[in-house]
Design a protein around this motif. Structure first.
Motif, PDB file in Angstrom:
ATOM      1  N   LYS A   1       8.471   5.978   6.782  1.00  0.00           N
ATOM      2  CA  LYS A   1       9.920   6.141   6.856  1.00  0.00           C
ATOM      3  C   LYS A   1      10.309   7.614   6.786  1.00  0.00           C
ATOM      4  O   LYS A   1       9.725   8.383   6.022  1.00  0.00           O
ATOM      5  CB  LYS A   1      10.579   5.376   5.708  1.00  0.00           C
ATOM      6  CG  LYS A   1      12.073   5.649   5.515  1.00  0.00           C
ATOM      7  CD  LYS A   1      12.564   4.993   4.238  1.00  0.00           C
ATOM      8  CE  LYS A   1      13.980   5.428   3.899  1.00  0.00           C
ATOM      9  NZ  LYS A   1      14.430   4.884   2.613  1.00  0.00           N
ATOM     10  N   LEU A   2      11.330   7.968   7.567  1.00  0.00           N
ATOM     11  CA  LEU A   2      11.950   9.289   7.497  1.00  0.00           C
ATOM     12  C   LEU A   2      13.453   9.087   7.532  1.00  0.00           C
ATOM     13  O   LEU A   2      13.980   8.441   8.436  1.00  0.00           O
ATOM     14  CB  LEU A   2      11.504  10.164   8.671  1.00  0.00           C
ATOM     15  CG  LEU A   2      12.155  11.552   8.774  1.00  0.00           C
ATOM     16  CD1 LEU A   2      11.755  12.415   7.581  1.00  0.00           C
ATOM     17  CD2 LEU A   2      11.788  12.234  10.084  1.00  0.00           C
TER      18      LEU A   2
ATOM     19  N   ARG B   1       8.527   8.866   3.382  1.00  0.00           N
ATOM     20  CA  ARG B   1       7.897   7.828   2.574  1.00  0.00           C
ATOM     21  C   ARG B   1       6.797   7.142   3.357  1.00  0.00           C
ATOM     22  O   ARG B   1       6.955   6.829   4.543  1.00  0.00           O
ATOM     23  CB  ARG B   1       8.930   6.784   2.152  1.00  0.00           C
ATOM     24  CG  ARG B   1       8.411   5.713   1.202  1.00  0.00           C
ATOM     25  CD  ARG B   1       9.549   4.793   0.771  1.00  0.00           C
ATOM     26  NE  ARG B   1       9.157   3.863  -0.261  1.00  0.00           N
ATOM     27  CZ  ARG B   1       8.679   2.649  -0.046  1.00  0.00           C
ATOM     28  NH1 ARG B   1       8.528   2.221   1.204  1.00  0.00           N
ATOM     29  NH2 ARG B   1       8.344   1.855  -1.031  1.00  0.00           N
ATOM     30  N   GLY B   2       5.681   6.929   2.689  1.00  0.00           N
ATOM     31  CA  GLY B   2       4.590   6.160   3.262  1.00  0.00           C
ATOM     32  C   GLY B   2       4.159   5.076   2.288  1.00  0.00           C
ATOM     33  O   GLY B   2       4.111   5.295   1.077  1.00  0.00           O
ATOM     34  N   TYR B   3       3.880   3.884   2.811  1.00  0.00           N
ATOM     35  CA  TYR B   3       3.545   2.749   1.951  1.00  0.00           C
ATOM     36  C   TYR B   3       2.417   1.962   2.605  1.00  0.00           C
ATOM     37  O   TYR B   3       2.450   1.660   3.803  1.00  0.00           O
ATOM     38  CB  TYR B   3       4.773   1.849   1.776  1.00  0.00           C
ATOM     39  CG  TYR B   3       4.509   0.557   1.039  1.00  0.00           C
ATOM     40  CD1 TYR B   3       4.346   0.538  -0.337  1.00  0.00           C
ATOM     41  CD2 TYR B   3       4.447  -0.652   1.732  1.00  0.00           C
ATOM     42  CE1 TYR B   3       4.110  -0.656  -1.016  1.00  0.00           C
ATOM     43  CE2 TYR B   3       4.221  -1.846   1.073  1.00  0.00           C
ATOM     44  CZ  TYR B   3       4.057  -1.842  -0.300  1.00  0.00           C
ATOM     45  OH  TYR B   3       3.824  -3.010  -0.965  1.00  0.00           O
ATOM     46  N   LEU B   4       1.406   1.634   1.809  1.00  0.00           N
ATOM     47  CA  LEU B   4       0.261   0.852   2.283  1.00  0.00           C
ATOM     48  C   LEU B   4      -0.063  -0.210   1.254  1.00  0.00           C
ATOM     49  O   LEU B   4      -0.145   0.078   0.053  1.00  0.00           O
ATOM     50  CB  LEU B   4      -0.956   1.757   2.514  1.00  0.00           C
ATOM     51  CG  LEU B   4      -2.208   1.089   3.090  1.00  0.00           C
ATOM     52  CD1 LEU B   4      -1.938   0.583   4.507  1.00  0.00           C
ATOM     53  CD2 LEU B   4      -3.381   2.068   3.091  1.00  0.00           C
ATOM     54  N   ASN B   5      -0.262  -1.460   1.719  1.00  0.00           N
ATOM     55  CA  ASN B   5      -0.483  -2.582   0.811  1.00  0.00           C
ATOM     56  C   ASN B   5      -1.565  -3.483   1.396  1.00  0.00           C
ATOM     57  O   ASN B   5      -1.495  -3.868   2.570  1.00  0.00           O
ATOM     58  CB  ASN B   5       0.829  -3.367   0.643  1.00  0.00           C
ATOM     59  CG  ASN B   5       0.764  -4.348  -0.505  1.00  0.00           C
ATOM     60  OD1 ASN B   5      -0.200  -4.382  -1.255  1.00  0.00           O
ATOM     61  ND2 ASN B   5       1.801  -5.142  -0.654  1.00  0.00           N
ATOM     62  N   LEU B   6      -2.570  -3.803   0.596  1.00  0.00           N
ATOM     63  CA  LEU B   6      -3.632  -4.727   0.993  1.00  0.00           C
ATOM     64  C   LEU B   6      -3.536  -5.967   0.125  1.00  0.00           C
ATOM     65  O   LEU B   6      -3.477  -5.874  -1.117  1.00  0.00           O
ATOM     66  CB  LEU B   6      -5.018  -4.097   0.821  1.00  0.00           C
ATOM     67  CG  LEU B   6      -5.523  -3.178   1.940  1.00  0.00           C
ATOM     68  CD1 LEU B   6      -4.714  -1.891   1.979  1.00  0.00           C
ATOM     69  CD2 LEU B   6      -7.005  -2.853   1.742  1.00  0.00           C
ATOM     70  N   ILE B   7      -3.519  -7.151   0.752  1.00  0.00           N
ATOM     71  CA  ILE B   7      -3.345  -8.418   0.031  1.00  0.00           C
ATOM     72  C   ILE B   7      -4.440  -9.396   0.456  1.00  0.00           C
ATOM     73  O   ILE B   7      -4.642  -9.633   1.655  1.00  0.00           O
ATOM     74  CB  ILE B   7      -1.969  -9.056   0.329  1.00  0.00           C
ATOM     75  CG1 ILE B   7      -0.845  -8.050   0.138  1.00  0.00           C
ATOM     76  CG2 ILE B   7      -1.740 -10.273  -0.547  1.00  0.00           C
ATOM     77  CD1 ILE B   7       0.503  -8.566   0.600  1.00  0.00           C
ATOM     78  N   TYR B   8      -5.107  -9.975  -0.539  1.00  0.00           N
ATOM     79  CA  TYR B   8      -6.097 -11.019  -0.263  1.00  0.00           C
ATOM     80  C   TYR B   8      -5.572 -12.339  -0.805  1.00  0.00           C
ATOM     81  O   TYR B   8      -5.207 -12.451  -1.982  1.00  0.00           O
ATOM     82  CB  TYR B   8      -7.436 -10.678  -0.929  1.00  0.00           C
ATOM     83  CG  TYR B   8      -8.457 -11.790  -0.808  1.00  0.00           C
ATOM     84  CD1 TYR B   8      -9.063 -12.071   0.412  1.00  0.00           C
ATOM     85  CD2 TYR B   8      -8.799 -12.566  -1.913  1.00  0.00           C
ATOM     86  CE1 TYR B   8      -9.985 -13.098   0.522  1.00  0.00           C
ATOM     87  CE2 TYR B   8      -9.720 -13.585  -1.817  1.00  0.00           C
ATOM     88  CZ  TYR B   8     -10.312 -13.853  -0.592  1.00  0.00           C
ATOM     89  OH  TYR B   8     -11.231 -14.873  -0.481  1.00  0.00           O
TER      90      TYR B   8
ATOM     91  N   ASP C   1       8.252  11.822  -0.712  1.00  0.00           N
ATOM     92  CA  ASP C   1       8.672  13.225  -0.821  1.00  0.00           C
ATOM     93  C   ASP C   1      10.174  13.227  -0.614  1.00  0.00           C
ATOM     94  O   ASP C   1      10.662  13.001   0.495  1.00  0.00           O
ATOM     95  CB  ASP C   1       7.969  14.071   0.239  1.00  0.00           C
ATOM     96  CG  ASP C   1       8.356  15.546   0.162  1.00  0.00           C
ATOM     97  OD1 ASP C   1       9.254  15.891  -0.630  1.00  0.00           O
ATOM     98  OD2 ASP C   1       7.772  16.353   0.910  1.00  0.00           O
ATOM     99  N   ILE C   2      10.944  13.456  -1.696  1.00  0.00           N
ATOM    100  CA  ILE C   2      12.392  13.322  -1.623  1.00  0.00           C
ATOM    101  C   ILE C   2      13.063  14.621  -2.037  1.00  0.00           C
ATOM    102  O   ILE C   2      12.699  15.246  -3.031  1.00  0.00           O
ATOM    103  CB  ILE C   2      12.896  12.143  -2.479  1.00  0.00           C
ATOM    104  CG1 ILE C   2      14.401  11.941  -2.275  1.00  0.00           C
ATOM    105  CG2 ILE C   2      12.558  12.310  -3.951  1.00  0.00           C
ATOM    106  CD1 ILE C   2      14.913  10.625  -2.783  1.00  0.00           C
TER     107      ILE C   2
END
Length: 514
Positions: free
Chosen positions: A152-153, A171-178, A199-200
């Motif tokens: 996101k920007l 903003r960067g977001y990474l999610n791993l789900i099992y 980074d805001i």
């Protein structure tokens, strides 16, 4: 979302969308809107959805003759494109979301090109985010590995008179789900990890509160589904590189007492790091001094509550009643104190809380005529001006009633909604003698007529024509020490009438069957 719950918003899936859907809207205040949706199936595995939106508030209004625009003028544009892939062993959702808007308020003689020709208000917002969600299936239908990402920007900037603000978020977001199950599908588990980078930059006048956040996290969730009891138990661990660790438990329980009676209970913890400068830029619309708290601390809250849902028969039709109560209390909350002509931001420990009670009744006196009634009590308190008291601008009592009727041939819809807002506490100010807002109603109504492909609707808002008198203090001297445009608690404009047209081209029978 961990503080107060998350509304699960989902875009329509391309395979379920019309080939073309168009909605055009116009109201008497000078607001025009156009919405366009289109779902296209590219192949057996690929489909895409296009969502477009444009709106313009082109008419400058000053119906209360105070010299200020009653509604900001400007334009907004939004475009969203999502792609869906459905394979035998995996699925993927990819998309990009873009929206731009610019709003100009303030005195009637100001403009974007000439903002200092009086007291002008300009807000410019630019946002783009790109997301993906990929799932890989295991040997059983409930076994999968999911990867979710979002980038996101967003830029937000503008001014209130001679007071400027600027914000930028990367903003960067990474999610791993099992996902899997234990022995049977009654016992499901989710395990995963996440990483968030933010980074805001946030600047208001001479105040600069910018930071970079790195937050790795781990989580687990267990779901039991029985004949009567459904429970979800979760635990999350986050480590914030600036503020340390947070352990967040949460539990949701649903018990079916009878086929017509449900009991629900939820409890848990939430936390967030507040961006209190950009969250409160509207409070620049006065002459008050801002006093920030030098120490930014995470807000940490606990909440617990439950609800009872009861279905029954009345007038030979289905009816229901829902009663719920929730309480939230804060270990720490950053409170905006607006008392005594100052804007102070303060961290408060173990003081602020809220109690929420709501009762709702839905009945169908005759076929196709549904009546809903609700009452809400909201008690939100913190320390303001050195005293534990209610938060400003939040009515304790609210009432709601909706009546909706659809004709048997489903050609006509009639809808009327009445909301009543109780009085709310107002901040103590040397420029105003008003301690509370007034009790006021808001009446909305709409009529819709539909054919096979077309819908025509006409409606009105605030049909009682209620208006708050003198919402701005000292509007003729906006750069003086008494000016305050932040005490608007009710409608500024009277009644509003609108009409619109919807047009749809559905998919062919062959496409639906496919």
């Amino acid at each position: 979302e961990s503080m107060a719950g998350l509304i699960n918003l989902e875009f329509e899936k391309a395979e379920n969308m019309d080939r073309v859907f168009l909605n055009a809207y116009q109201n008497r205040l000078g607001r025009s809107e156009l919405n366009l949706l289109s779902g296209i199936e590219i192949s057996e595995k690929w489909s895409t959805g296009i969502f477009g939106f444009v709106t313009s508030q082109w008419n400058s209004l000053d119906e209360n003759n105070d010299g200020f625009r009653d509604v900001p003028i400007g334009e907004s544009y939004a475009l969203h494109n999502r792609w869906d892939y459905e394979g035998e062993n995996m699925e993927a959702k990819l998309g990009v979301n873009l929206h731009l808007n610019e709003k100009l308020g303030g005195q009637m003689n100001t403009s974007v090109d000439n903002p200092m020709n009086g007291y002008g208000v300009l807000i410019q917002n630019e946002h783009i985010d790109i997301y993906s969600k990929t799932g890989f299936f295991g040997k059983s239908p409930s076994q999968s590995l999911g990867i979710v990402s979002n980038w996101k920007l967003q830029r937000l900037n503008g001014y209130f008179g001679n007071r400027n603000f600027y914000g930028l978020e990367k903003r960067g977001y990474l999610n791993l789900i099992y996902d899997d199950y234990i022995k049977s599908l009654d016992h499901k588990i989710k395990l995963g990890c996440s990483y968030t980078y933010t980074d805001i930059t946030q600047i208001v006048d001479s105040i600069n509160l910018s930071r970079v956040e790195n937050i790795p996290g781990l989580f687990g969730e267990y779901t039991y589904t029985g004949s009567r009891l459904t429970s979800v138990l979760g635990l999350r661990y986050d480590y914030h590189f600036l503020f340390g660790q947070q352990i967040v438990p949460r539990a949701h329980l649903k018990y079916k007492v009878t086929p017509l009676t449900d009991l629900r209970f939820t409890s848990g913890k939430g936390w967030r790091v507040p961006n209190y400068l950009l969250d409160n830029v509207s409070l620049l619309a006065n002459s008050f001094t801002w006093i920030p708290d030098p120490d930014i601390l995470p807000e940490v809250s606990w909440n617990a509550g439950g609800s009872v849902f009861q279905e029954f028969s009345l007038f030979d039709n289905d009816a229901s009643i829902t009663v719920d109560y929730y309480r939230t209390w804060f270990e720490n909350q950053l409170v905006v104190d607006r008392e005594n002509d100052l804007i102070q931001f303060q961290n408060q420990e173990n003081e602020s809380f809220s109690n929420s009670f709501q009762a709702e009744l839905s009945i169908e006196p005759i076929d196709n005529f549904i009546v809903r009634m609700a009452y809400k009590y909201l008690d939100v308190q913190a320390r303001y001006g050195g005293t534990l008291q209610n938060k400003v601008m939040i009515p304790k009592h609210r009432g709601f009633m909706n009546a909706a009727y659809q004709t048997r041939n489903k050609r006509w819809d009639f809808d009327v909604t009445l909301s009543v807002f109780g009085k709310a506490r107002l901040a103590v100010s040397s420029n105003s003698n008003s301690a509370f807002s007034e009790v006021f109603p808001k009446l909305n109504a709409q009529v819709t007529y539909r054919t096979k492909k077309w819908e025509f609707y006409f409606g009105g808002e605030n049909l009682t024509n209620y208006r708050q008198e003198n919402p701005i203090i000292d509007p003729h001297n906006p750069f003086g020490s008494s000016f305050d445009a932040t005490r608007a608690w009710g409608p500024i404009i009277g009644y509003n009438l609108y009409f619109g047209i919807r047009f749809a081209i559905p998919k062919s029978k062959e496409e639906d069957e496919k």
